[in-house]
Design an enzyme around this catalytic site. Structure first.
Site, PDB file in Angstrom:
ATOM      1  N   TYR A  73      -4.889  -9.683  17.158  1.00 33.34           N
ATOM      2  CA  TYR A  73      -3.997 -10.268  16.155  1.00 33.34           C
ATOM      3  C   TYR A  73      -4.039 -11.797  16.228  1.00 33.34           C
ATOM      4  O   TYR A  73      -4.178 -12.481  15.210  1.00 33.34           O
ATOM      5  CB  TYR A  73      -2.586  -9.742  16.429  1.00 33.34           C
ATOM      6  CG  TYR A  73      -1.501 -10.287  15.539  1.00 33.34           C
ATOM      7  CD1 TYR A  73      -1.498 -10.055  14.171  1.00 33.34           C
ATOM      8  CD2 TYR A  73      -0.448 -11.020  16.081  1.00 33.34           C
ATOM      9  CE1 TYR A  73      -0.480 -10.552  13.365  1.00 33.34           C
ATOM     10  CE2 TYR A  73       0.570 -11.507  15.288  1.00 33.34           C
ATOM     11  CZ  TYR A  73       0.552 -11.277  13.928  1.00 33.34           C
ATOM     12  OH  TYR A  73       1.555 -11.756  13.139  1.00 33.34           O
ATOM     13  N   ILE A 132       0.843  -1.209   0.000  1.00 32.22           N
ATOM     14  CA  ILE A 132       0.000   0.000   0.000  1.00 32.22           C
ATOM     15  C   ILE A 132       0.879   1.261   0.000  1.00 32.22           C
ATOM     16  O   ILE A 132       0.412   2.353  -0.285  1.00 32.22           O
ATOM     17  CB  ILE A 132      -0.986  -0.034   1.199  1.00 32.22           C
ATOM     18  CG1 ILE A 132      -2.139   0.932   0.988  1.00 32.22           C
ATOM     19  CG2 ILE A 132      -0.292   0.208   2.528  1.00 32.22           C
ATOM     20  CD1 ILE A 132      -3.425   0.505   1.610  1.00 32.22           C
TER      21      ILE A 132
HETATM   22  N1  SER Z   1       6.091 -10.497  15.737  1.00 31.10           N
HETATM   23  C1  SER Z   1       4.680 -10.588  15.939  1.00 31.10           C
HETATM   24  C2  SER Z   1       4.214  -9.560  16.897  1.00 31.10           C
HETATM   25  O1  SER Z   1       4.959  -9.242  17.794  1.00 31.10           O
HETATM   26  C3  SER Z   1       4.287 -11.965  16.424  1.00 31.10           C
HETATM   27  O2  SER Z   1       4.113 -12.794  15.324  1.00 31.10           O
HETATM   28  O3  SER Z   1       3.118  -9.118  16.806  1.00 31.10           O
END
Ligand code: SER
Length: 328
Positions: free
Chosen positions: A160, A53
């Protein structure tokens, strides 16, 4: 434009289209930027289209085709896939753990919609193969923290982590139901010197090197004894490409892979071997709770068994290589 030049442009475009087979989405990010260059080294510059992007570094922009692309826009992604006759997609665009806690709806939209788009393109036969990264963030407080197994309790506590676990399940569903070839790795924290990570909980392990060199000290946003699984970029790239090239994959699961695990204090001690006056302080913030919910170490025996995964770098060799490259 005169006819002969127009003809030549069309010919060049067609030639490029015939050769181009791989699309990296999120090519300007920490992993995407190095992955793109490695794929170009292996398959040729014309065979790998980079997209993001935002614009990236000069090497990436000038060594092959580059397209500005919003991974959440299905029409735009289809257009690029058709334009270059893409057959393999590495979908590296994602919002990481720290930032995703601040913008949950944006994180969900980016992390999930982009995945559905490429899964659907594979389902309809437009592309043949997908790489989609998962993460140690799929694990949570009830997961065994030492040598976390491939198959275990997950129960992620972050936006996440929830998006990555849902993504793993959708990948598995598309494979079972529609025979989509989608491959995945649960990346630990990745340490690299070329492109900075952004918005992750493991980012301290990269920032610390830059601050050690520029200021001689670093204030870490995690506590000194917070142990997390980590990996040097060279290993992460090799793992990703090996998995995609392997014809031995029996389980279309997101594989656990492991290399190193350490605490901020242990990393600081290793850094001091190169910079004896380096000093570290600790001021934990909201990311401490995220780190506390993740594994300390990972059992990667299935990746070792299925596609011969073995890491090259330990804490010592990684630290040495980081300083060698950052200093030069
Ligand atoms: N490196 C990533 C994070 O800290 C973990 O997969 O969000």
């Amino acid at each position: 434009m005169n006819t002969s030049f127009a003809d030549f442009s069309i010919f060049a475009c067609n030639l490029l289209s015939m050769k181009s087979k791989i699309l990296v989405i999120g090519a300007c990010g920490q992993i995407g930027s190095e992955l793109t260059m490695k794929l170009r080294e292996i398959y040729g510059n014309d065979a790998v289209v980079a997209s993001d992007i935002v614009a990236g570094n000069a090497d990436l922009m000038w060594s092959g085709s580059f397209e500005i692309l919003d991974a959440t826009d299905k029409g735009e992604v289809r257009e690029i896939i058709e334009k270059y006759t893409i057959k393999e997609v590495y979908l590296m665009a994602a919002m990481l753990s720290g930032t995703a806690e601040k913008y949950p709806d944006k994180a969900w939209k980016l992390n999930m919609n982009s995945l559905f788009h490429v899964l659907d393109f594979a389902r309809e036969g437009l592309i043949d193969k997908i790489f989609w990264p998962s993460s140690i963030a799929i694990f949570g407080r009830n997961t065994p923290q030492e040598h976390t197994p491939q198959h275990t309790i997950t129960e992620p506590s972050t936006v996440y982590g929830i998006s990555k676990l849902a993504g793993e399940n959708w990948c598995n569903y598309y494979h079972q139901k529609y025979n989509v070839d989608v491959r995945s790795i649960r990346y630990p924290g990745i340490i690299s010197y070329k492109t900075l990570p952004g918005g992750g909980t493991t980012d301290y392990a990269v920032e610390i090197f830059h601050k050690a060199l520029s200021q001689g000290s670093y204030t870490c946003f995690l506590k000194e004894d917070t142990r997390l699984p980590m990996m040097y970029m060279n290993d992460a790239i090799r793992a990703t490409i090996n998995l995609m090239q392997s014809d031995k994959i029996k389980n279309f699961i997101a594989y656990n892979i492991a290399a190193i695990n350490f605490t901020p204090q242990e990393l600081a001690t290793e850094i001091k071997k190169h910079l004896p006056n380096f000093e570290i302080g600790f001021e934990p913030d909201f990311r401490q709770a995220i780190a506390d919910s993740w594994p300390h170490s990972i059992d990667d025996s299935e990746a070792r068994k299925d596609w011969n995964w073995v890491p090259d770098y330990n804490l010592e060799s990684m630290t040495k290589d980081m300083f060698l490259n950052l200093k030069s």
